[in-house]
Enzyme design. Structure first.
Site, PDB file in Angstrom:
ATOM      1  N   HIS A   6       0.821  -1.217   0.000  1.00  0.00           N
ATOM      2  CA  HIS A   6       0.000   0.000   0.000  1.00  0.00           C
ATOM      3  C   HIS A   6       0.854   1.266   0.000  1.00  0.00           C
ATOM      4  O   HIS A   6       0.394   2.326   0.396  1.00  0.00           O
ATOM      5  CB  HIS A   6      -0.959  -0.015   1.193  1.00  0.00           C
ATOM      6  CG  HIS A   6      -1.946  -1.151   1.124  1.00  0.00           C
ATOM      7  ND1 HIS A   6      -2.639  -1.620   2.204  1.00  0.00           N
ATOM      8  CD2 HIS A   6      -2.350  -1.920   0.083  1.00  0.00           C
ATOM      9  CE1 HIS A   6      -3.421  -2.633   1.829  1.00  0.00           C
ATOM     10  NE2 HIS A   6      -3.251  -2.828   0.555  1.00  0.00           N
ATOM     11  N   CYS A  37       5.623  12.286  -7.566  1.00  0.00           N
ATOM     12  CA  CYS A  37       4.826  12.868  -8.646  1.00  0.00           C
ATOM     13  C   CYS A  37       4.075  11.735  -9.331  1.00  0.00           C
ATOM     14  O   CYS A  37       4.661  10.692  -9.642  1.00  0.00           O
ATOM     15  CB  CYS A  37       5.742  13.579  -9.641  1.00  0.00           C
ATOM     16  SG  CYS A  37       4.853  14.028 -11.144  1.00  0.00           S
ATOM     17  N   CYS A  64       4.312  19.032  -9.421  1.00  0.00           N
ATOM     18  CA  CYS A  64       5.688  18.725  -9.821  1.00  0.00           C
ATOM     19  C   CYS A  64       6.162  19.709 -10.899  1.00  0.00           C
ATOM     20  O   CYS A  64       5.339  20.344 -11.573  1.00  0.00           O
ATOM     21  CB  CYS A  64       5.723  17.294 -10.365  1.00  0.00           C
ATOM     22  SG  CYS A  64       7.347  16.715 -10.861  1.00  0.00           S
ATOM     23  N   CYS A  91       7.162  18.829 -13.608  1.00  0.00           N
ATOM     24  CA  CYS A  91       6.656  18.277 -14.885  1.00  0.00           C
ATOM     25  C   CYS A  91       5.197  18.657 -15.095  1.00  0.00           C
ATOM     26  O   CYS A  91       4.626  18.371 -16.155  1.00  0.00           O
ATOM     27  CB  CYS A  91       6.835  16.758 -14.930  1.00  0.00           C
ATOM     28  SG  CYS A  91       5.545  15.824 -14.071  1.00  0.00           S
TER      29      CYS A  91
HETATM   30  P1  NAD Z   1      -6.595  -3.643  10.552  1.00  0.00           P
HETATM   31  O1  NAD Z   1      -6.750  -2.417  11.379  1.00  0.00           O
HETATM   32  O2  NAD Z   1      -7.713  -4.066   9.698  1.00  0.00           O
HETATM   33  O3  NAD Z   1      -6.242  -4.890  11.483  1.00  0.00           O
HETATM   34  C1  NAD Z   1      -5.283  -4.800  12.496  1.00  0.00           C
HETATM   35  C2  NAD Z   1      -5.429  -6.036  13.358  1.00  0.00           C
HETATM   36  O4  NAD Z   1      -4.363  -6.024  14.296  1.00  0.00           O
HETATM   37  C3  NAD Z   1      -6.754  -6.052  14.145  1.00  0.00           C
HETATM   38  O5  NAD Z   1      -7.361  -7.322  13.975  1.00  0.00           O
HETATM   39  C4  NAD Z   1      -6.309  -5.817  15.588  1.00  0.00           C
HETATM   40  O6  NAD Z   1      -7.092  -6.526  16.515  1.00  0.00           O
HETATM   41  C5  NAD Z   1      -4.894  -6.363  15.574  1.00  0.00           C
HETATM   42  N1  NAD Z   1      -3.992  -5.759  16.558  1.00  0.00           N
HETATM   43  C6  NAD Z   1      -3.835  -4.448  16.837  1.00  0.00           C
HETATM   44  N2  NAD Z   1      -2.828  -4.287  17.742  1.00  0.00           N
HETATM   45  C7  NAD Z   1      -2.375  -5.527  18.043  1.00  0.00           C
HETATM   46  C8  NAD Z   1      -1.376  -6.023  18.915  1.00  0.00           C
HETATM   47  N3  NAD Z   1      -0.600  -5.199  19.633  1.00  0.00           N
HETATM   48  N4  NAD Z   1      -1.178  -7.358  18.992  1.00  0.00           N
HETATM   49  C9  NAD Z   1      -1.953  -8.215  18.250  1.00  0.00           C
HETATM   50  N5  NAD Z   1      -2.914  -7.804  17.402  1.00  0.00           N
HETATM   51  C10 NAD Z   1      -3.112  -6.469  17.289  1.00  0.00           C
HETATM   52  O7  NAD Z   1      -5.244  -3.457   9.722  1.00  0.00           O
HETATM   53  P2  NAD Z   1      -4.776  -4.111   8.365  1.00  0.00           P
HETATM   54  O8  NAD Z   1      -5.260  -5.498   8.257  1.00  0.00           O
HETATM   55  O9  NAD Z   1      -3.330  -3.825   8.266  1.00  0.00           O
HETATM   56  O10 NAD Z   1      -5.534  -3.256   7.244  1.00  0.00           O
HETATM   57  C11 NAD Z   1      -5.631  -1.861   7.393  1.00  0.00           C
HETATM   58  C12 NAD Z   1      -5.160  -1.010   6.250  1.00  0.00           C
HETATM   59  O11 NAD Z   1      -4.901   0.291   6.764  1.00  0.00           O
HETATM   60  C13 NAD Z   1      -3.868  -1.466   5.643  1.00  0.00           C
HETATM   61  O12 NAD Z   1      -4.088  -1.494   4.298  1.00  0.00           O
HETATM   62  C14 NAD Z   1      -2.842  -0.392   5.961  1.00  0.00           C
HETATM   63  O13 NAD Z   1      -2.257   0.096   4.766  1.00  0.00           O
HETATM   64  C15 NAD Z   1      -3.597   0.767   6.531  1.00  0.00           C
HETATM   65  N6  NAD Z   1      -3.040   1.262   7.819  1.00  0.00           N
HETATM   66  C16 NAD Z   1      -1.698   1.287   8.033  1.00  0.00           C
HETATM   67  C17 NAD Z   1      -1.195   1.702   9.249  1.00  0.00           C
HETATM   68  C18 NAD Z   1       0.304   1.718   9.458  1.00  0.00           C
HETATM   69  O14 NAD Z   1       1.045   1.877   8.485  1.00  0.00           O
HETATM   70  N7  NAD Z   1       0.783   1.528  10.694  1.00  0.00           N
HETATM   71  C19 NAD Z   1      -2.054   2.091  10.279  1.00  0.00           C
HETATM   72  C20 NAD Z   1      -3.440   2.078  10.019  1.00  0.00           C
HETATM   73  C21 NAD Z   1      -3.915   1.666   8.781  1.00  0.00           C
END
Ligand code: NAD
Length: 251
Positions: free
Chosen positions: A126, A134, A159, A161
């Site tokens: 992602h 850009c 950008c 460009c």
């Molecule tokens: P999600 O929020 O759908 O799922 C996260 C899971 O992790 C949940 O089931 C939750 O219960 C579990 N969890 C949280 N903390 C935990 C811990 N300490 N120990 C064990 N389990 C834990 O996240 P996803 O499946 O990654 O999908 C969300 C989308 O959002 C992704 O595509 C991502 O790109 C984006 N996102 C990224 C970030 C980041 O970069 N840190 C943060 C939020 C959202």
């Protein structure tokens, strides 16, 4: 097998990791919650406060682009000082020791690289929110530079460009990055251990990788504090805190 007890879970995980020749980790937002970055779907998520800006709206409307950048900088201020946690450090050690070959991540926070994992071992499905690009020529821009101009002019950056600059993340409605998807598929089909860590496993196509690995003969381990739709297919489910289960591997 579903295990919630920390010592028992660690003991079951150890031999799977010891015998892995080509391990792959698949990480989601849950690995970064102990670093202070909230996940996406847990209650109170700041990510769900506003309806997401679709990629087509970002392209179409300058006001949407400005709003996207405003939101981006608000979120960055909240999590700018996040440091890698125990899960990141454990995976860094497993990569460095050769047990793990790659980390496929849905995260955009750059914390795997911050823990010392080389860029080429991290497959970002992602994108990455720690810089911008850009949309036309692909030139990389640093956020500090963009923010300075944005705060002065209030206008979304363009950008040299002539095309729009966007945070290097994949927005809703934007196509998945081809090279990352291909690399993730190769790693998934080549691995003998696939560990899905901190993902609700509901976002497709990303959530298709754990099942594909299992079908190709890998052992599937899921580490998450909540149930996931793929638990029934896993060889081992560690139901609890990621840092607690992975801490021994940080050493
Ligand atoms: P999600 O929020 O759908 O799922 C996260 C899971 O992790 C949940 O089931 C939750 O219960 C579990 N969890 C949280 N903390 C935990 C811990 N300490 N120990 C064990 N389990 C834990 O996240 P996803 O499946 O990654 O999908 C969300 C989308 O959002 C992704 O595509 C991502 O790109 C984006 N996102 C990224 C970030 C980041 O970069 N840190 C943060 C939020 C959202």
């Amino acid at each position: 097998m579903i295990i919630a007890a920390i010592d028992e879970g660690r003991a079951k995980l150890q031999p799977l990791i010891d015998s892995a020749r080509h391990g792959v980790a698949f990480t989601g937002a849950g690995i970064s919650t102990e670093c202070g970055v909230p996940d996406f779907r847990s209650p109170g998520s700041p990510w769900l406060k506003n309806p997401p800006i679709e990629f087509s709206d970002f392209l179409r409307d300058p006001l949407m682009r400005e709003e996207a950048w405003r939101r981006k900088f608000v979120m960055d201020d909240l999590y700018a000082h996040a440091k890698p946690g125990r899960g990141h450090r454990a995976l860094q050690r497993l990569i460095a020791s050769g047990r793990m070959n790659a980390i496929i991540t849905q995260n955009i926070d750059g914390l795997h690289q911050a823990s010392g994992v080389p860029d080429e071992r991290v497959v970002e499905l992602h994108g990455n929110g720690t810089y911008a690009r850009c949309l036309g020529c692909g030139r990389r821009y640093e956020l500090a530079e963009i923010r300075r101009d944005f705060e002065m002019t209030g206008a979304a950056p363009e950008c040299t460009c002539g095309d729009h600059i966007k945070s290097a993340t994949i927005s809703f409605g934007q196509s998945m990055p081809e090279m990352a998807m291909q690399r993730a598929e190769e790693e998934t089909l080549a691995c003998d251990l696939f560990m899905a860590i901190g993902s609700s496993l509901v976002v497709y196509p990303a959530a298709g990788f754990p099942l594909a690995a299992k079908r190709h003969g890998a052992s599937l381990v899921i580490v998450n504090r909540e149930q996931t739709p793929l638990d029934e297919f896993a060889d081992l489910v560690l139901r609890g805190d990621i840092g607690d289960f992975l801490e021994p591997f940080c050493a």
